[in-house]
Motif scaffolding. Sequence first.
Motif, short mmCIF file in Angstrom:
data_model
loop_
_atom_site.label_atom_id
_atom_site.label_comp_id
_atom_site.label_asym_id
_atom_site.label_seq_id
_atom_site.Cartn_x
_atom_site.Cartn_y
_atom_site.Cartn_z
N VAL A 107 -1.88 10.99 -5.57
CA VAL A 107 -1.89 10.86 -4.11
C VAL A 107 -0.45 10.73 -3.60
O VAL A 107 0.28 9.84 -4.03
CB VAL A 107 -2.69 9.61 -3.66
N GLN A 122 0.83 -1.22 0.00
CA GLN A 122 0.00 0.00 0.00
C GLN A 122 0.86 1.27 0.00
O GLN A 122 0.83 2.05 -0.94
CB GLN A 122 -0.95 -0.01 1.22
N LEU A 127 1.16 3.67 -3.53
CA LEU A 127 0.00 4.54 -3.74
C LEU A 127 0.29 5.72 -4.68
O LEU A 127 -0.53 6.06 -5.53
CB LEU A 127 -0.53 5.04 -2.38
N HIS A 128 1.47 6.30 -4.54
CA HIS A 128 1.82 7.40 -5.45
C HIS A 128 1.91 6.90 -6.89
O HIS A 128 1.42 7.53 -7.82
CB HIS A 128 3.16 8.01 -5.02
N TYR A 129 2.47 5.73 -7.04
CA TYR A 129 2.63 5.14 -8.38
C TYR A 129 1.28 4.79 -8.98
O TYR A 129 0.97 5.15 -10.11
CB TYR A 129 3.51 3.89 -8.27
N ARG A 130 0.45 4.08 -8.20
CA ARG A 130 -0.80 3.57 -8.79
C ARG A 130 -1.82 4.69 -8.99
O ARG A 130 -2.75 4.53 -9.78
CB ARG A 130 -1.37 2.42 -7.96
N SER A 131 -1.64 5.80 -8.29
CA SER A 131 -2.53 6.94 -8.54
C SER A 131 -1.92 7.88 -9.57
O SER A 131 -2.45 8.95 -9.82
CB SER A 131 -2.79 7.70 -7.23
#
Lengths: 340, 383
Positions: free
Chosen positions: A119, A107, A111-115
């Motif tokens: 985010v 997580q 998160l920065h990558y997948r958003s």
Amino acid sequence: MSTSTTPAPDTQRLAMAKAINLGLRRAMERDPKVLLMGEDIGALGGVFRVTDGLQKDFGGDRVVDTPLAESGIVGTAIGLAVAGYRPVCEIQFDGFIFPAYDQITTQLAKLHYRSRGAVQVPVVIRVPYGGGIGAVEHHSESPEALFAHTAGLRVVSPANPADAFTMIQQAIACPDPVLFLEPKARYWDKADVEVSAADQVAGGQAGLNTARVVRQGSDVTVAAYGPSVATALRAATAAEAEGHSLEVLDLRTISPIDFGTIADSVHRTGRLVVVHEAPVFFGAGAEIAARISQECFYHLEAPVARVGGFHAPYPVSKLEHEYLPDLDRVLHAVDDVLAH
Amino acid sequence: MITTDTTGAIPPVGETDDDLIQLLTPEGERVYHEAYTPRIEDLDRAALEGLYRDMVLVRRFDTEATSLQRHGELGLWPPCLGQEAAQIGSGRALARQDYAFPSYRELGVAWTRGVDLRKVLHQFRGEDHGGWDPAEHNFHLYTLVIGSHALHATGYAMGIQRDGDVGTGDPDRDRAVVAYFGDGATAQGDLNEALTFAAVNDSPVVFFCQNNHWAISEPTTRQSRVPLFHRGRGFGIPSVRVDGNDVLACYAVTTEALERARSGGGPTFVEAVTYRMGAHTTSDDPTRYRTKADEEVWRRRDPIDRLEVLLRAEGTGEEFFTALDAEADELGEDVRSYCRAIPVPPASRMFENVYATENALVSTEREWFTEYSEGFLTEEVAR
């Protein structure tokens, strides 16, 4: 900001634990969104007293005694970061980080990558790590390689009070998640720390990106980080008596690794020994040896040597001095690379 | 117990029916409930038609997406078929400033948060790991690791508390969070830790459990020996069980829970009893673990059918349904063409946003990869 004046340096002699405490305090004063969370960090001040006095001054909403649940600490920190906060989590001991391993790697790191950048999760995870304090099982681990292997995380470790003071503030200001590994055996080491009110993050994120030459030398480069820097420096002093000049590098950051500084040093010395407490097998030394062998092949006079823990669980405390890389093991490796 | 009797009257849901809140029966008849009926009094016929339209359009989109997977246009699709009432009813209870953390089947909730549903396709076509800006809709990205996001929701709620946006009495300011998860997630440590953190902090978060009876192939009895909403009670959290195929009851119960959260009353656990009418995902084969008879029982509890009966009984004319059918057809056609037009991302995308700051390792590898890739182009030109 080049016009701003530099206030007179205000230097205090501080133990590393106190230097981190002061760094946390400065970060909290600077940014109301910074909050601390962890087990026993409030009234007790943490089991190592790193957060001593902070709850009294900043209140229970900013210095949060959490339930005893590491995944919960990191997971809620992620949510707080999404809500605009900058949580600094304390994991009580290295061996207790694994309940949070899933939150950190699946997580927090992603998160920065997948958003696609929408985010940011500026979460700092402070972990007292390493051995040498005579502790029971699960209290002396060096798990840095596990986290350095995960893209999206930064992994850093200060080796002295001055860097600890600065780097904790840089880690908190950093928009990336940072594993901040505190060498617990060095918590009580004292040194002069410049604690002037000047913005300690003004120097950018140097400590989060770059290694530093902490002792110059010409025969062998010894690269270490965290608790092993002191060992490397002692080895350098001992080697000097034998006529060998060791250059000691404090890597400071394990992800990313500042290969440039290591390579520069190896160009001068032609020999490299990497020291860490973590097991040698798949440890940071393996990556450094591979890269430096590739990049500095024609400058190397000897194969890169690694000194570290064995491929065995961390031993009982009565044996830990045999397990941890000490001055003799470092000098043994130095002799090996010099014999080539 | 789930009954397989398909011949008689439609059996009631669950085993503790006294605790099941229902405002609309599967036959489409209103049920009076002293606590919850007043909460739907503001839903006039236009509002009910709106909820019906939500469910019909989401189902159409969902059906199209399943079909797109069958045609090889999507790598995977997790259908929300059968769960429309739970998702639309709860989702429509959220205020604009509330925030929702979905699992990966929350198409209906995405719709209520104003997400262009076509963006959800990107993840399942393998073009994106997300697809929308969470802050734009107060709707987090799908989380695929079961239960992880319940902690994120709780942490976000702790942030709301620190922002002072709880219990001010200002309806435009007070905020709350909803965490969506399923029956399987209730077995996860993270979900239980989220309940712990929310409970001790009185955090403004609603734990909305869609008990769709199946965690892939495992029935709810493999997750718990008590009804799932008892889990919430064990943490000292007010907990309710609602007919998850009753959009009115889901709306009423969620409205109450959000009100409690926003006003400073802390978390609520909602178990919405529904049924995953489709497969877990398009890779799943439910015929291996459940019977057609079970599916038939739940087909007769369809969330959309019962609202249609109510609407017709209360005066909605045929022209409404005809127009909606046409709208759904149009949406279906649009979904198909949109999906096929989603481009393959450039390979350089792999290296973007790994970190928010410049990272030497990522830069080095990106440069190497770019040079390596361009080498092939040069070779081709040379030939």
